[in-house]
Design a protein around this motif. Structure first.
Motif, PDB file in Angstrom:
ATOM      1  N   GLU A  97       0.820  -1.214   0.000  1.00  0.00           N
ATOM      2  CA  GLU A  97       0.000   0.000   0.000  1.00  0.00           C
ATOM      3  C   GLU A  97       0.851   1.259   0.000  1.00  0.00           C
ATOM      4  O   GLU A  97       0.558   2.204  -0.716  1.00  0.00           O
ATOM      5  CB  GLU A  97      -0.928  -0.014   1.222  1.00  0.00           C
ATOM      6  CG  GLU A  97      -1.883   1.169   1.234  1.00  0.00           C
ATOM      7  CD  GLU A  97      -2.766   1.180   2.479  1.00  0.00           C
ATOM      8  OE1 GLU A  97      -2.794   0.154   3.193  1.00  0.00           O
ATOM      9  OE2 GLU A  97      -3.410   2.212   2.728  1.00  0.00           O
ATOM     10  N   HIS A  98       1.890   1.259   0.832  1.00  0.00           N
ATOM     11  CA  HIS A  98       2.646   2.500   1.014  1.00  0.00           C
ATOM     12  C   HIS A  98       3.982   2.504   0.276  1.00  0.00           C
ATOM     13  O   HIS A  98       4.607   3.538   0.165  1.00  0.00           O
ATOM     14  CB  HIS A  98       2.899   2.747   2.501  1.00  0.00           C
ATOM     15  CG  HIS A  98       1.646   2.903   3.311  1.00  0.00           C
ATOM     16  ND1 HIS A  98       1.140   1.885   4.097  1.00  0.00           N
ATOM     17  CD2 HIS A  98       0.788   3.930   3.441  1.00  0.00           C
ATOM     18  CE1 HIS A  98       0.031   2.310   4.676  1.00  0.00           C
ATOM     19  NE2 HIS A  98      -0.213   3.538   4.307  1.00  0.00           N
ATOM     20  N   SER A  99       4.413   1.346  -0.126  1.00  0.00           N
ATOM     21  CA  SER A  99       5.681   1.192  -0.836  1.00  0.00           C
ATOM     22  C   SER A  99       6.895   1.336   0.079  1.00  0.00           C
ATOM     23  O   SER A  99       8.004   1.449  -0.393  1.00  0.00           O
ATOM     24  CB  SER A  99       5.788   2.156  -2.012  1.00  0.00           C
ATOM     25  OG  SER A  99       6.367   3.384  -1.654  1.00  0.00           O
ATOM     26  N   TYR A 100       6.665   1.330   1.362  1.00  0.00           N
ATOM     27  CA  TYR A 100       7.805   1.236   2.278  1.00  0.00           C
ATOM     28  C   TYR A 100       7.391   0.405   3.485  1.00  0.00           C
ATOM     29  O   TYR A 100       6.202   0.231   3.747  1.00  0.00           O
ATOM     30  CB  TYR A 100       8.298   2.622   2.720  1.00  0.00           C
ATOM     31  CG  TYR A 100       7.240   3.478   3.374  1.00  0.00           C
ATOM     32  CD1 TYR A 100       6.478   4.348   2.610  1.00  0.00           C
ATOM     33  CD2 TYR A 100       7.000   3.416   4.746  1.00  0.00           C
ATOM     34  CE1 TYR A 100       5.502   5.128   3.189  1.00  0.00           C
ATOM     35  CE2 TYR A 100       6.025   4.192   5.332  1.00  0.00           C
ATOM     36  CZ  TYR A 100       5.275   5.052   4.553  1.00  0.00           C
ATOM     37  OH  TYR A 100       4.297   5.823   5.110  1.00  0.00           O
ATOM     38  N   TRP A 101       8.390  -0.103   4.186  1.00  0.00           N
ATOM     39  CA  TRP A 101       8.101  -1.023   5.277  1.00  0.00           C
ATOM     40  C   TRP A 101       7.565  -0.287   6.499  1.00  0.00           C
ATOM     41  O   TRP A 101       7.908   0.878   6.727  1.00  0.00           O
ATOM     42  CB  TRP A 101       9.357  -1.789   5.653  1.00  0.00           C
ATOM     43  CG  TRP A 101       9.861  -2.687   4.583  1.00  0.00           C
ATOM     44  CD1 TRP A 101      10.832  -2.386   3.663  1.00  0.00           C
ATOM     45  CD2 TRP A 101       9.430  -4.020   4.291  1.00  0.00           C
ATOM     46  NE1 TRP A 101      11.027  -3.465   2.826  1.00  0.00           N
ATOM     47  CE2 TRP A 101      10.174  -4.489   3.202  1.00  0.00           C
ATOM     48  CE3 TRP A 101       8.486  -4.867   4.872  1.00  0.00           C
ATOM     49  CZ2 TRP A 101      10.005  -5.748   2.666  1.00  0.00           C
ATOM     50  CZ3 TRP A 101       8.322  -6.129   4.344  1.00  0.00           C
ATOM     51  CH2 TRP A 101       9.076  -6.558   3.252  1.00  0.00           C
ATOM     52  N   TYR A 123       4.471  -7.682  -3.132  1.00  0.00           N
ATOM     53  CA  TYR A 123       4.240  -8.898  -2.373  1.00  0.00           C
ATOM     54  C   TYR A 123       2.779  -9.324  -2.380  1.00  0.00           C
ATOM     55  O   TYR A 123       2.464 -10.416  -1.965  1.00  0.00           O
ATOM     56  CB  TYR A 123       4.707  -8.720  -0.935  1.00  0.00           C
ATOM     57  CG  TYR A 123       6.199  -8.660  -0.844  1.00  0.00           C
ATOM     58  CD1 TYR A 123       6.957  -9.738  -1.257  1.00  0.00           C
ATOM     59  CD2 TYR A 123       6.849  -7.536  -0.386  1.00  0.00           C
ATOM     60  CE1 TYR A 123       8.327  -9.703  -1.196  1.00  0.00           C
ATOM     61  CE2 TYR A 123       8.222  -7.490  -0.320  1.00  0.00           C
ATOM     62  CZ  TYR A 123       8.957  -8.576  -0.724  1.00  0.00           C
ATOM     63  OH  TYR A 123      10.317  -8.529  -0.664  1.00  0.00           O
TER      64      TYR A 123
END
Lengths: 219, 219
Positions: A21-25, A109
């Motif tokens: 969703e956010h493209s970062y962890w 993912y």
DNA sequence: ATGTTCTATGAAACTTTGTTCACTGTCAAG
DNA sequence: CTTGACAGTGAACAAAGTTTCATAGAACAT
């Protein structure tokens, strides 16, 4: 193979979803908030467990820096859908991990959990041997352009022993590249099928991740 | 449209590459080290610029947390690879935005982090007009299974006026579906190419998002 | 000449975040 | 009953990372 607990899987799924969703962890505290833990250490423990089980890699000290090992996830949560026919026939759909990355961002993912490509060969009742651990790889670059495999195509890779002429996914300088395997006597070469590239790429140490079995490409 | 400077583009590329390789974003200090800046603030400024130009989104205060806006990147650096043939022929590869899944209704541009390459037909020297704004959609469901478009396939959609027989991405009940367009006199139908589905689907109000031009599918 | 913008330095402030330590409860096996 | 693995609390720390401030040269248009 040690299984993931329910909570560990939930946390892993949340991390995947967050990345998607956010493209970062998410940070540890993000996860803590999501699962209403009172302590960050609860999350920390689960992450340690996930790393010990091999599905997650962490970079000590680095923030929001993880890496999921798709093969391990697939091993631990393999999806097999089986359709029984009226007669003796049966069809198996097996999820295969999606190992490739996309251009602008992180590996997607969300796709790895679904069924990207499926084995559809009818299997006879007796020979239900385990399918090889295939995975999909998105092609980057134009090294195989003359073999009609272009940048952006997706290639289905299956492990196995490669023979002369096979297109293989090989590890060169830490990068996975797609090349044709050439055996000349005892020498082994990797050949990029692109006129602009050097014809033969001699290799001493060779790590072959798998053999390209099929391509997904625009018509 | 404000262009990116060379260094800004280099930094963006490095960030992309880092994500692609490690699956997490670089920190500002990582970028600083890579480009041999003496101060983190140099990087900071460039990131601000990239955000101002719309290609990068940052989450203030969060570490290694970015998001690339593919449309903006595509606008600012449209990739057109052009192969000149020996005679007058030429082939253009143009990057097009990846619009995600067709299932959940409207194209999900949040998922649009990928770029698929589209092969334009060979073009003649004079008519080098700008390509229409194509986009790719992932097909879900089996409504076009008899047209050999299966669940999981990706379809390249281009806007334009659809004619009889075209396969179109149409908006029905808020959902984007893939159907064949049938014109019979003044009446218009949408036909799902699946024997299990009703043959003709009469429509009064028709919103056509585009015409399917090509399919990406496993071989 | 002069102001403006862009790019960069250098140092410091400050927040976020991973990590550690001590301690508690639960549950199943020996 | 006890041991050990597992899951969690609560507090505190230190490293990692972002952001701000003051300053300055170069390019460039006015």
């Amino acid at each position: 193979m040690e299984q993931m607990t329910k909570k560990q899987k939930a946390i892993l799924d949340y991390m995947k979803a967050h990345v998607s969703e956010h493209s970062y962890w998410p940070s540890i505290r993000d996860i803590q908030a999501k699962f209403r833990f009172a302590s960050t250490n609860a999350v920390f423990g689960h992450l340690q467990a996930l790393e010990r089980k091999g599905v997650l890699q962490r970079i000590p000290g680095a923030a929001r820096a993880y890496k999921i090992v798709p093969e391990a996830v697939a091993d631990l949560s393999e999806t097999v859908i089986r359709y029984e026919g009226p007669d003796d026939s049966a069809i198996e759909l097996r999820s295969i991990p999606f190992a490739g990355s996309i251009a602008a961002g992180l590996p997607d993912y969300t796709e790895s959990s679904g069924v990207l490509a499926s084995m559809q060969a009818p299997i006879s009742e007796g020979s239900r041997r385990r399918a090889p651990q295939s995975f999909a790889l998105r092609v980057r670059g134009d090294s195989m352009i003359d073999a009609n495999i272009n940048d952006g195509d997706t290639v289905i890779i299956e492990p196995g022993t490669a023979k002369h002429g096979d297109i293989v996914a090989a590890l060169i300088d830490g990068e996975t590249t797609l090349k044709r395997l050439i055996k000349q006597g005892s020498k082994i070469y990797l050949k990029a099928e692109n006129q602009n590239y050097p014809e033969l790429f001699p290799v001493s140490e060779l790590v072959i991740q798998g053999i390209a079995k099929s391509v997904v490409r625009p018509l």
